[in-house]
Design a protein around this motif. Structure first.
Motif, PDB file in Angstrom:
ATOM      1  N   ILE A 158      -7.844  -0.032  -0.435  1.00  0.00           N
ATOM      2  CA  ILE A 158      -8.713  -0.771   0.472  1.00  0.00           C
ATOM      3  C   ILE A 158     -10.165  -0.424   0.138  1.00  0.00           C
ATOM      4  O   ILE A 158     -10.593   0.715   0.312  1.00  0.00           O
ATOM      5  CB  ILE A 158      -8.381  -0.431   1.937  1.00  0.00           C
ATOM      6  N   PHE A 159     -10.886  -1.403  -0.370  1.00  0.00           N
ATOM      7  CA  PHE A 159     -12.287  -1.214  -0.709  1.00  0.00           C
ATOM      8  C   PHE A 159     -13.107  -1.307   0.575  1.00  0.00           C
ATOM      9  O   PHE A 159     -12.928  -2.246   1.363  1.00  0.00           O
ATOM     10  CB  PHE A 159     -12.765  -2.278  -1.704  1.00  0.00           C
ATOM     11  N   MET A 160     -14.014  -0.349   0.765  1.00  0.00           N
ATOM     12  CA  MET A 160     -14.857  -0.318   1.955  1.00  0.00           C
ATOM     13  C   MET A 160     -16.301  -0.114   1.524  1.00  0.00           C
ATOM     14  O   MET A 160     -16.563   0.458   0.462  1.00  0.00           O
ATOM     15  CB  MET A 160     -14.419   0.816   2.887  1.00  0.00           C
ATOM     16  N   LYS A 161     -17.243  -0.582   2.363  1.00  0.00           N
ATOM     17  CA  LYS A 161     -18.657  -0.371   2.044  1.00  0.00           C
ATOM     18  C   LYS A 161     -19.439  -0.167   3.333  1.00  0.00           C
ATOM     19  O   LYS A 161     -19.006  -0.532   4.422  1.00  0.00           O
ATOM     20  CB  LYS A 161     -19.244  -1.528   1.252  1.00  0.00           C
ATOM     21  N   ILE A 162     -20.619   0.437   3.158  1.00  0.00           N
ATOM     22  CA  ILE A 162     -21.546   0.632   4.256  1.00  0.00           C
ATOM     23  C   ILE A 162     -22.937   0.238   3.790  1.00  0.00           C
ATOM     24  O   ILE A 162     -23.312   0.512   2.653  1.00  0.00           O
ATOM     25  CB  ILE A 162     -21.526   2.097   4.759  1.00  0.00           C
ATOM     26  N   GLU A 163     -23.652  -0.472   4.649  1.00  0.00           N
ATOM     27  CA  GLU A 163     -25.044  -0.846   4.361  1.00  0.00           C
ATOM     28  C   GLU A 163     -25.934   0.367   4.598  1.00  0.00           C
ATOM     29  O   GLU A 163     -25.779   1.055   5.603  1.00  0.00           O
ATOM     30  CB  GLU A 163     -25.488  -2.001   5.256  1.00  0.00           C
ATOM     31  N   LEU A 164     -26.854   0.642   3.695  1.00  0.00           N
ATOM     32  CA  LEU A 164     -27.711   1.821   3.805  1.00  0.00           C
ATOM     33  C   LEU A 164     -29.087   1.517   4.375  1.00  0.00           C
ATOM     34  O   LEU A 164     -29.873   2.420   4.617  1.00  0.00           O
ATOM     35  CB  LEU A 164     -27.864   2.480   2.430  1.00  0.00           C
ATOM     36  N   ARG A 166     -15.181   5.096  11.440  1.00  0.00           N
ATOM     37  CA  ARG A 166     -16.075   5.704  12.437  1.00  0.00           C
ATOM     38  C   ARG A 166     -17.475   5.912  11.889  1.00  0.00           C
ATOM     39  O   ARG A 166     -18.462   5.843  12.619  1.00  0.00           O
ATOM     40  CB  ARG A 166     -15.520   7.064  12.888  1.00  0.00           C
ATOM     41  N   LEU A 167     -17.583   6.173  10.587  1.00  0.00           N
ATOM     42  CA  LEU A 167     -18.883   6.395   9.961  1.00  0.00           C
ATOM     43  C   LEU A 167     -19.622   5.087   9.663  1.00  0.00           C
ATOM     44  O   LEU A 167     -20.774   5.108   9.256  1.00  0.00           O
ATOM     45  CB  LEU A 167     -18.720   7.203   8.674  1.00  0.00           C
ATOM     46  N   GLY A 168     -18.941   3.951   9.855  1.00  0.00           N
ATOM     47  CA  GLY A 168     -19.601   2.658   9.663  1.00  0.00           C
ATOM     48  C   GLY A 168     -19.151   1.873   8.446  1.00  0.00           C
ATOM     49  O   GLY A 168     -19.646   0.781   8.191  1.00  0.00           O
ATOM     50  N   PHE A 169     -18.203   2.389   7.652  1.00  0.00           N
ATOM     51  CA  PHE A 169     -17.688   1.656   6.498  1.00  0.00           C
ATOM     52  C   PHE A 169     -16.831   0.492   6.973  1.00  0.00           C
ATOM     53  O   PHE A 169     -16.071   0.612   7.940  1.00  0.00           O
ATOM     54  CB  PHE A 169     -16.848   2.569   5.603  1.00  0.00           C
ATOM     55  N   LYS A 170     -16.945  -0.645   6.299  1.00  0.00           N
ATOM     56  CA  LYS A 170     -16.181  -1.852   6.630  1.00  0.00           C
ATOM     57  C   LYS A 170     -15.339  -2.267   5.427  1.00  0.00           C
ATOM     58  O   LYS A 170     -15.837  -2.286   4.295  1.00  0.00           O
ATOM     59  CB  LYS A 170     -17.117  -3.015   6.987  1.00  0.00           C
ATOM     60  N   PRO A 171     -14.058  -2.620   5.629  1.00  0.00           N
ATOM     61  CA  PRO A 171     -13.226  -3.088   4.516  1.00  0.00           C
ATOM     62  C   PRO A 171     -13.670  -4.471   4.052  1.00  0.00           C
ATOM     63  O   PRO A 171     -14.124  -5.290   4.852  1.00  0.00           O
ATOM     64  CB  PRO A 171     -11.821  -3.129   5.119  1.00  0.00           C
ATOM     65  N   TYR A 172     -13.547  -4.702   2.725  1.00  0.00           N
ATOM     66  CA  TYR A 172     -13.908  -6.028   2.209  1.00  0.00           C
ATOM     67  C   TYR A 172     -12.953  -6.546   1.149  1.00  0.00           C
ATOM     68  O   TYR A 172     -13.037  -7.714   0.768  1.00  0.00           O
ATOM     69  CB  TYR A 172     -15.348  -6.042   1.678  1.00  0.00           C
ATOM     70  N   GLU A 173     -12.034  -5.730   0.663  1.00  0.00           N
ATOM     71  CA  GLU A 173     -11.066  -6.205  -0.338  1.00  0.00           C
ATOM     72  C   GLU A 173      -9.879  -5.258  -0.367  1.00  0.00           C
ATOM     73  O   GLU A 173     -10.017  -4.059  -0.118  1.00  0.00           O
ATOM     74  CB  GLU A 173     -11.713  -6.256  -1.722  1.00  0.00           C
ATOM     75  N   ILE A 174      -8.703  -5.812  -0.674  1.00  0.00           N
ATOM     76  CA  ILE A 174      -7.488  -5.004  -0.799  1.00  0.00           C
ATOM     77  C   ILE A 174      -6.848  -5.344  -2.137  1.00  0.00           C
ATOM     78  O   ILE A 174      -6.717  -6.520  -2.495  1.00  0.00           O
ATOM     79  CB  ILE A 174      -6.500  -5.294   0.346  1.00  0.00           C
ATOM     80  N   VAL A 175      -6.470  -4.285  -2.881  1.00  0.00           N
ATOM     81  CA  VAL A 175      -5.787  -4.490  -4.161  1.00  0.00           C
ATOM     82  C   VAL A 175      -4.472  -3.722  -4.163  1.00  0.00           C
ATOM     83  O   VAL A 175      -4.334  -2.693  -3.513  1.00  0.00           O
ATOM     84  CB  VAL A 175      -6.659  -4.045  -5.355  1.00  0.00           C
ATOM     85  N   LYS A 176      -3.512  -4.252  -4.900  1.00  0.00           N
ATOM     86  CA  LYS A 176      -2.210  -3.615  -5.033  1.00  0.00           C
ATOM     87  C   LYS A 176      -2.299  -2.539  -6.101  1.00  0.00           C
ATOM     88  O   LYS A 176      -2.803  -2.783  -7.202  1.00  0.00           O
ATOM     89  CB  LYS A 176      -1.178  -4.676  -5.423  1.00  0.00           C
ATOM     90  N   ARG A 177      -1.833  -1.339  -5.783  1.00  0.00           N
ATOM     91  CA  ARG A 177      -1.831  -0.216  -6.719  1.00  0.00           C
ATOM     92  C   ARG A 177      -0.441   0.396  -6.748  1.00  0.00           C
ATOM     93  O   ARG A 177       0.371   0.169  -5.857  1.00  0.00           O
ATOM     94  CB  ARG A 177      -2.838   0.851  -6.269  1.00  0.00           C
ATOM     95  N   THR A 178      -0.195   1.224  -7.747  1.00  0.00           N
ATOM     96  CA  THR A 178       1.063   1.960  -7.852  1.00  0.00           C
ATOM     97  C   THR A 178       0.777   3.441  -7.641  1.00  0.00           C
ATOM     98  O   THR A 178      -0.112   4.001  -8.272  1.00  0.00           O
ATOM     99  CB  THR A 178       1.713   1.744  -9.229  1.00  0.00           C
ATOM    100  N   SER A 179       1.537   4.051  -6.750  1.00  0.00           N
ATOM    101  CA  SER A 179       1.347   5.469  -6.457  1.00  0.00           C
ATOM    102  C   SER A 179       1.968   6.320  -7.565  1.00  0.00           C
ATOM    103  O   SER A 179       2.729   5.806  -8.400  1.00  0.00           O
ATOM    104  CB  SER A 179       1.996   5.817  -5.120  1.00  0.00           C
ATOM    105  N   PRO A 180       1.681   7.621  -7.585  1.00  0.00           N
ATOM    106  CA  PRO A 180       2.322   8.504  -8.567  1.00  0.00           C
ATOM    107  C   PRO A 180       3.847   8.520  -8.444  1.00  0.00           C
ATOM    108  O   PRO A 180       4.547   8.878  -9.378  1.00  0.00           O
ATOM    109  CB  PRO A 180       1.745   9.882  -8.250  1.00  0.00           C
ATOM    110  N   HIS A 181       4.359   8.100  -7.273  1.00  0.00           N
ATOM    111  CA  HIS A 181       5.815   8.065  -7.047  1.00  0.00           C
ATOM    112  C   HIS A 181       6.408   6.698  -7.369  1.00  0.00           C
ATOM    113  O   HIS A 181       7.541   6.403  -6.985  1.00  0.00           O
ATOM    114  CB  HIS A 181       6.124   8.446  -5.600  1.00  0.00           C
ATOM    115  N   GLU A 182       5.591   5.860  -8.049  1.00  0.00           N
ATOM    116  CA  GLU A 182       6.027   4.523  -8.477  1.00  0.00           C
ATOM    117  C   GLU A 182       6.326   3.582  -7.313  1.00  0.00           C
ATOM    118  O   GLU A 182       7.147   2.675  -7.430  1.00  0.00           O
ATOM    119  CB  GLU A 182       7.256   4.623  -9.404  1.00  0.00           C
ATOM    120  N   THR A 183       5.669   3.771  -6.176  1.00  0.00           N
ATOM    121  CA  THR A 183       5.774   2.827  -5.074  1.00  0.00           C
ATOM    122  C   THR A 183       4.454   2.073  -4.968  1.00  0.00           C
ATOM    123  O   THR A 183       3.415   2.550  -5.445  1.00  0.00           O
ATOM    124  CB  THR A 183       6.060   3.542  -3.741  1.00  0.00           C
TER     125      THR A 183
END
Length: 64
Positions: free
Chosen positions: A57-63, A35-52
């Motif tokens: 999701i990387f997002m950016k906004i033009e200033l 809603r604030l204008g950020f757009k996704p541009y990359e997704i990476v696999k991560r491990t949560s603290p619960h090992e799942t």
């Protein structure tokens, strides 16, 4: 708080864009950033603290 951060970043003439990472389990955060204008541009696999696997999701906004 996020709007204050964006305003401060826009005042810095050297910054052209602002980046963040939001995890797929944070649906409210992703919707807010979108809603604030950020757009996704990359997704990476991560491990949560619960090992799942989660998606970072990387997002950016033009200033300009």
């Amino acid at each position: 708080m996020i709007r204050t951060m964006l305003a401060a970043a826009k005042e810095d003439l050297q910054l052209q864009e602002l980046h963040l990472v939001c995890h797929n389990v944070n649906t409210k955060g992703m919707l807010l950033y979108s809603r604030l204008g950020f757009k996704p541009y990359e997704i990476v696999k991560r491990t949560s603290p619960h090992e799942t696997f989660i998606a970072g999701i990387f997002m950016k906004i033009e200033l300009t």
